[in-house]
Write a protein that holds these residues in place. Sequence first.
Motif: not given
Length: 486
Positions: A125-147
């Motif tokens: 998952l980390s590699a997938l998101i990084f390939r899209y944005f190419q930013i060295p340090f990323l912080r991704v926040v996920f929220k769960h509702t129905t998914k």
Amino acid sequence: MNKLIVVSQPEKWPIVMDHTSIITSQDYLTKPEYAALKNARVFNLSDTYSYQSKGYYVSLLAEARGHTSIPTISNLVDLGEKKLVKIVSEDFEEEIQQSLKTIKSQEFTLSIYFGQNVAQKYRELSALIFRYFQIPFLRVVFKHTTKWNIKSIKGISLSEIPKDHLESMHHFASQYFSKKRYDTPKIDKSEYDLAILVQKNDPAPPSNPKALKKFMDLAEKMNFYVELIYPEDLYRLSSFDALFIRQSTEVNNEAYTFARKALQDGLAIVDYPDAILKCCNKVFMAEALNKNGISTPKTMIVHKDNTHEVLKYTGLPCVLKSPDSTFSFGVKKAKTEEDYAALIAEMFKTSDLIIAQEFTFSEYDWRIGIIDSKPFYACRYFMAKGHWQIYNWAANKKGDQDGNADCFAVEDVPEPVMKAALKSAKIMGKGLYGIDVKEVDGKALVIEINDNPNIDFGVEDGLYGDTVYTTILQALKNRLNSKQDL
């Protein structure tokens, strides 16, 4: 290839590699030896990438200098687009749900350092998101509702990395810097439905209503299905095969979001997101024109350390430009030293860098329209009544807001003007551009390279008529037929 690791605090980077230098963002932006460097790869690890910050300009000027920048300026702007974050959440949904299915809380934060996470189970998952944005340090926040959905994605600074992650981060960094190849998104192509993006109540639309009707009528004759779409129609964009942008383009408005989405979905585009980024920033333009030996009025990139040197070089009056000024918005003239000091102080409130240029008088500016490196119309724009610019938005009468225009055959344009225009367009690559050139004492001075130039009924089509419209439409068809992005 020389490698430059650009950081805010070099002492915090204990990395030693062959052909690699660790320098500050200030050094990269201001020292001439880095501007002159060839064959350089720039790893931009600045503390902030916010719009018009030093980190932003490191990536922008790297591209202007012909350096390979990681992240690119496109990556940085993408990070601030909430709509694009939503698109990423949808595109990666299967991997997101699979990776986070065992988490019991309603919110989860994933820290990504050079495409990796300290926990092995989030590696894909980390590699997938990084390939899209190419930013060295990323912080991704996920929220769960129905998914699970992505709530936010942001770039973080070195100071925001937890101490117990630093050792792993430095290990990931060493692995990353030693790579010879870097992942980039791939693009596919298809054909023949055309979306023309416009904006209701656009204060400076690039095409008037009669021109839009011309584009639509002629597109239908060229076997396009054509439809006007609006900023709220982003969700529909992937159902089209081609996108033609006819609303004002800025880095922070919908046009860029549409261009990026179109590029990712494989649509044929006029114009490309890179063209919007580069043409909408005068700092990039000044650096690129200088780097390529194209004559301009005397120009300086101004930062807080060199403000006292500017007037010695440009003289008075002096034209000051916000980096993202368009249609004469954000362009001011300082007649005195007091004017200069006041305007500079005001402009530094919104940007770390601005442009200063000597004032060069002329009765008109040439505008050469170029599509995919070929000229297809030529106009002279005269200054607005009683004003020093083509546009005078402060005029009391609407008819006085802009000057008159006349058209010329491209073969009748003075040779120095045409040569300067073609060379300038080449810097930006394939696309639709309007090059503004002044003639001063027989010399051609490039003032600006415009993406998304005006195509107005009764102005730019004054000599060539329908051919102006069909030339652009044919360029879109060529993109579709080529099966690859130009």
